[in-house]
Design an enzyme around this catalytic site. Structure first.
Site, PDB file in Angstrom:
ATOM      1  N   LYS A 172     -38.455  36.549  71.994  1.00 56.23           N
ATOM      2  CA  LYS A 172     -39.091  35.416  72.668  1.00 56.23           C
ATOM      3  C   LYS A 172     -39.753  34.485  71.655  1.00 56.23           C
ATOM      4  O   LYS A 172     -39.677  33.259  71.772  1.00 56.23           O
ATOM      5  CB  LYS A 172     -40.119  35.918  73.678  1.00 56.23           C
ATOM      6  N   LYS A 241     -49.732  28.421  70.144  1.00 60.55           N
ATOM      7  CA  LYS A 241     -49.984  29.863  70.099  1.00 60.55           C
ATOM      8  C   LYS A 241     -48.706  30.632  69.809  1.00 60.55           C
ATOM      9  O   LYS A 241     -48.686  31.540  68.966  1.00 60.55           O
ATOM     10  CB  LYS A 241     -50.605  30.320  71.432  1.00 60.55           C
TER      11      LYS A 241
END
Length: 312
Positions: A172, A241
């Site tokens: 991911k 992030k």
């Protein structure tokens, strides 16, 4: 499986839509979110509201979570009111993007408590969550994956990445790095073309029929940048992030991230300029300001070329 009671923690833009699809599939649903307002629409449809993650795990054998940061995931899974304390829960399925280290920590703690952890970070955005077309990257014990696979297929297309905790998280992070990089470099290329007098929609059409096509020119620019809406549905703070997690993890593994580090810095600048809650397509506005241009559709006097109705 269709009658199983499922717990769902985190009812933001992604989680609320995923939980709704589980209700549509006939599952009993127990939900928790810090916002009562986020729970109300699902409760109105028959879901049961819980007062904490631990209470969700007292009422559901499978508990799913869609949360914004690694710190929140750790707290929801392992904190004083965390799901680990629920006696009924046997598996924790995490759709969040945490990075592999937190995933491994959560998996180890849950294993010590006799519970399984399944990493299942997703890609596909709000539209994918609503339509059930998410790409779901899954890692963890294969038997646990097979147990939840029918539910995952209600939400999208699951890909089993391996039994190692955190493997799906690595995939991911790689995906999100590529998505952010495509957006950043496309912002530079499109700004250059606009400064030279080119129509950005025409640029996208040509690029998408050429070797430079990417997710930004195919989707993000025509949907959110050229129309000036900047509302693709993913915040700058979350993108920053994710890229930061990716670069940090790569450095820990000894993998150089020269380009990735530059993208991380671009997102930091975007966050400083427009706020962490801005849409991450705002990175194009940073480049516009530096270049002294604005990426818009063609003016009436400009040639429109052979654009399709859908733009790019």
């Amino acid at each position: 499986m269709a009658q199983e009671v499922v717990g769902f923690i985190g009812l933001g833009q992604m989680g609320s839509r995923m939980a709704a699809r589980l209700l549509d599939a006939g599952h009993g649903l127990v939900v928790f979110d810090r916002s009562d307002a986020a729970m109300r629409p699902l409760v109105a449809r028959g879901a049961r509201a819980a007062a904490s993650p631990a209470e969700v795990a007292e009422l559901a054998g499978t508990v799913m979570a869609s949360l914004p940061t690694p710190e929140v995931v750790r707290s929801v899974a392992l904190g004083p009111d965390g799901a680990i304390h629920g006696k009924r829960m046997t598996r924790f399925v995490d759709f969040s993007t945490t990075g592999p280290r937190v995933a491994r920590d959560v998996a180890a703690a849950l294993a010590d408590a006799g519970k399984a952890s399944v990493d299942a970070p997703v890609s596909g955005g709000i539209t994918g969550a609503e339509k059930g077309t998410l790409a779901i990257m899954v890692s963890g014990p294969r038997g646990e994956f097979e147990a939840v696979e029918p539910m995952l297929r209600r939400l999208g297309n699951p890909f089993f990445c391996g039994e190692g905790a955190g493997q799906a998280q690595v995939l991911k992070l790689c995906n999100n790095l590529l998505a952010a990089t495509a957006l950043a470099i496309s912002s530079e290329a499109i700004a250059m073309g606009v400064k030279a007098g080119l129509d950005p929609s025409l640029m996208c059409e040509v690029i998408n029929n050429s070797s430079g096509r990417n997710s930004a020119t195919q989707d993000k620019f025509p949907r959110a940048v050229i129309p000036r809406s900047f509302d693709f549905g993913f915040t700058t703070g979350l993108s920053h992030k994710d890229v930061r997690l990716c670069v940090d993890e790569a450095e820990a593994m000894g993998v150089p991230m020269v380009v990735g580090s530059a993208v991380r810095q671009m997102l930091a600048v975007t966050s400083a300029a427009f706020g962490a809650d801005s849409d991450f397509t705002s990175i194009a506005k940073v480049v516009e300001q530096w270049a002294g241009v604005e990426v818009r559709g063609a003016s009436p006097a400009a040639p429109a070329g052979g654009l399709t109705p859908a733009g790019c």
